[in-house]
Scaffold this active site. Structure first.
Site, short mmCIF file in Angstrom:
data_model
loop_
_atom_site.label_atom_id
_atom_site.label_comp_id
_atom_site.label_asym_id
_atom_site.label_seq_id
_atom_site.Cartn_x
_atom_site.Cartn_y
_atom_site.Cartn_z
N PRO A 92 -46.54 19.75 -33.58
CA PRO A 92 -46.95 19.61 -32.18
C PRO A 92 -45.76 19.76 -31.22
O PRO A 92 -45.95 19.96 -30.02
CB PRO A 92 -47.56 18.21 -32.11
N GLU A 119 -44.94 11.93 -40.18
CA GLU A 119 -44.26 12.16 -38.89
C GLU A 119 -43.46 13.46 -38.89
O GLU A 119 -42.73 13.73 -37.95
CB GLU A 119 -43.34 10.98 -38.57
N ARG A 161 -55.93 39.39 -38.71
CA ARG A 161 -56.86 40.34 -38.11
C ARG A 161 -56.14 41.45 -37.34
O ARG A 161 -56.75 42.45 -36.98
CB ARG A 161 -57.90 39.63 -37.23
N ASP A 176 -59.24 42.09 -26.66
CA ASP A 176 -59.21 40.65 -26.93
C ASP A 176 -58.81 39.87 -25.67
O ASP A 176 -57.93 40.32 -24.94
CB ASP A 176 -58.14 40.29 -27.98
#
Ligand code: ADE
Length: 273
Positions: A92, A119, A161, A176
Site C-alpha cells: 500500500p 506488516e 492482456r 481502453d
C-alpha cells in the site's frame, strides 16, 4: 514473458490458470512460476515472520527466507535464459498502479513478484535487491489488503492482456479507459449488444444509424458524462488542447468552466460554495 511469484499462499495464485491469463500460459506467451516461501524455512514451524524492531503491532517478514527464495528464483530464471527481471513489490506504500505502468511492465521480459503478508517485508531485502535489479513498489489502490497476492492477480491480468497475441483483437485496448493518449483520458461510455429491445429498453438510435461520425461524437459525449460523474479529476487534469468546440460545450453543460490557464475545473455547486 516470465512471471515468478514468491508467496506463503501458492494456492491463492490458482486464478492464474484461468481465463485470459490461463490461455496466455497455455499458448506459451506467459511462463509462470509460483514458489512457496516456506520452502526456504528450516524450523519446525516454518516461521516466516518475527516481531518488529522498535516495537509496534503486527509482525514483519524475515530476511532469510526471502533472500533464499529470491536467489533461487533468480538463478532458476537466468538458467532458463531469462534476463533483466523487474522486482515488483506490492505494497500500500507503493506508487499507484495505472494503465501507464501496466503498459510499461508489459514490455519487460521478466517480472518477479513479492506479495507480503503481515506488516510487510524487512526493508533490507528490498534494498539488497535494488542494488542489482529494477525494483517497483506498487499499490493497487488506497486501501489495505490482508496481503499482496490479490494485487499480483490484478497487476498480472492488466499486464497479460496487453501482451501481443493475448487479446483476440489487437485494437481492443486502443480505446481502453486510461489508455495512454486515449480520448483525452476519459472513462469509456456504455456499450450495448443484441437484442435491440430488452424489457422495454431500446438501443440509443444513433448506434443503429450507421453514421460513424455521429456515433463517435455520441460515444465521446457519453464518455465525458461518465467521467464528469465518477472521475472529475481526470477532466481537470487534461490539457485544454485535448478538447474541441463540441467538447467544451458538453463540459459547460456538465458543470465545468475553463480557467485562464486553459484547464477545465468543476464549478462549485451552490451547496459547496
Ligand atoms: N498489500 C496490501 N494492500 C495493498 C495495496 N493496496 N496494493 C498493493 N499491495 C497491497
Amino acid at each position: 514473458m516470465r512471471l515468478d511469484v514468491v508467496t506463503i499462499f501458492p494456492e491463492y495464485l490458482e486464478p492464474l490458470n484461468v481465463s485470459l491469463v490461463g490461455k496466455a500460459r497455455a499458448r506459451g506467451v506467459l511462463d509462470v512460476h509460483v514458489h512457496d516461501l516456506r520452502e526456504w524455512t528450516y524450523d519446525r514451524h516454518n516461521t516466516v515472520d518475527d516481531t518488529p524492531y522498535g516495537g509496534g503491532p503486527g509482525m514483519v517478514m524475515k530476511t532469510e527466507p526471502w533472500g533464499e527464495a529470491l536467489d533461487t528464483s533468480l538463478a532458476d530464471g537466468y538458467e532458463a535464459g531469462a534476463h533483466s527481471p523487474v522486482l515488483v513489490v506490492p505494497t500500500p506504500s507503493g506508487r499507484p498502479f495505472t494503465q501507464e505502468l501496466a503498459v510499461e511492465l508489459s514490455t519487460e521480459p521478466w517480472l518477479l513478484f513479492t506479495p507480503a503478508r503481515y506488516e510487510g517485508i524487512d526493508r533490507r531485502v528490498i534494498d539488497e535487491y535494488a542494488t542489482r535489479l529494477r525494483v517497483v513498489e506498487v499499490s493497487i489502490g488506497d486501501y489495505v489488503l490482508a496481503g499482496g497476492e490479490a494485487a499480483v492477480l490484478v497487476i498480472t491480468e492488466a499486464v497479460a492482456r496487453l501482451l501481443p497475441g493475448v487479446l483476440g483483437n489487437a485494437e481492443s485496448h486502443r480505446d481502453d479507459s486510461f489508455a495512454p493518449g486515449a480520448m483525452a483520458n476519459l472513462l469509456e461510455g456504455p456499450v450495448f449488444t443484441k437484442p435491440p429491445e430488452w424489457r422495454g429498453r431500446a438501443i440509443p438510435d444513433v448506434l443503429l444509424s450507421g453514421h460513424h461520425g455521429k456515433i463517435a461524437r455520441w460515444r465521446r459525449d457519453q464518455a465525458f458524462a461518465r467521467t464528469a460523474l465518477n472521475r472529475p479529476d481526470l477532466i481537470e487534469r487534461c490539457e485544454a488542447s485535448a478538447f474541441d468546440k463540441k467538447d467544451r460545450e458538453i463540459l459547460s453543460i456538465l458543470g465545468f468552466a475553463p480557467e485562464p490557464g486553459g484547464r477545465f475545473w468543476r464549478r462549485p455547486t451552490a451547496v459547496e460554495e
